[in-house]
Design a protein around this motif. Structure first.
Motif, short mmCIF file in Angstrom:
data_model
loop_
_atom_site.label_atom_id
_atom_site.label_comp_id
_atom_site.label_asym_id
_atom_site.label_seq_id
_atom_site.Cartn_x
_atom_site.Cartn_y
_atom_site.Cartn_z
N ASP A 196 -0.42 4.24 -7.92
CA ASP A 196 -0.77 2.90 -8.29
C ASP A 196 0.28 2.27 -9.24
OD1 ASP A 196 -2.30 0.48 -8.10
OD2 ASP A 196 -3.04 0.87 -10.08
N ASP A 225 3.42 -1.34 -6.27
CA ASP A 225 2.77 -2.85 -6.39
C ASP A 225 3.14 -3.74 -5.18
OD1 ASP A 225 1.83 -2.48 -8.91
OD2 ASP A 225 3.80 -2.97 -9.95
N THR A 269 -1.41 -2.44 -0.33
CA THR A 269 -2.77 -3.17 -0.57
C THR A 269 -3.90 -2.03 -0.99
OG1 THR A 269 -2.51 -4.92 0.77
CG2 THR A 269 -4.80 -4.53 0.47
N ASN A 322 -3.32 0.09 -4.26
CA ASN A 322 -3.86 -1.17 -5.37
C ASN A 322 -5.19 -1.13 -5.61
OD1 ASN A 322 -1.10 -1.40 -6.20
ND2 ASN A 322 -0.53 -3.13 -4.81
#
Length: 135
Positions: A32, A36, A62, A65
């Motif tokens: 993570d 990004d 996606t 994150n």
């Protein structure tokens, strides 16, 4: 895929959290910190660090994150020092300029050759002007 990874993280945190042996959650936190945008995923896939079996790079970014959304984040996770040094390196102004130069201006071997040629011509011109004033 996201639910499976989330279940592993929750299992690890519920059974191993007081002992700080949450290696899988630490790895997901590290990912993570690295990922990004879809460009980050593209770089990792391009260099063979990561394999995209999910779909598009946007989907992977996606998912990664969202994975840390409900994790109790510790600032001393196993890969914290590495991620801080990588982010500091990426955010340094000189490194950003070099990345922009490589990506936008020196992305083809002929552009590098033309710049070298230009520098040689400039040096020869300066030497010619200097020797012309000297005589």
């Amino acid at each position: 895929m996201e639910g499976f990874i989330r279940n592993i993280i929750f299992y690890e945190q519920s059974h191993h959290y007081p002992n700080d042996n949450s290696y899988f959650a630490d790895y997901v936190l590290f990912l993570d910190e690295l990922i990004d945008t879809r460009e980050d995923v593209q770089i990792l896939v391009q260099h063979g660090i990561m394999e995209n079996c999910v779909g598009s790079n946007d989907d992977v970014a996606t998912i990664v994150n969202r994975l840390t959304k409900y994790i109790s984040i510790r600032r001393n996770f196993y890969y914290y020092d590495i991620s801080q040094r990588l982010n500091a390196h990426a955010n340094a102004q000189m490194n950003r300029w070099m990345a922009i130069l490589r990506k936008d201006y020196f992305n083809h071997p002929w552009s590098i050759t033309s710049v070298v040629y230009l520098v040689v011509i400039l040096i020869l011109t300066v030497l010619q002007v200097y020797t012309g004033f000297k005589s």
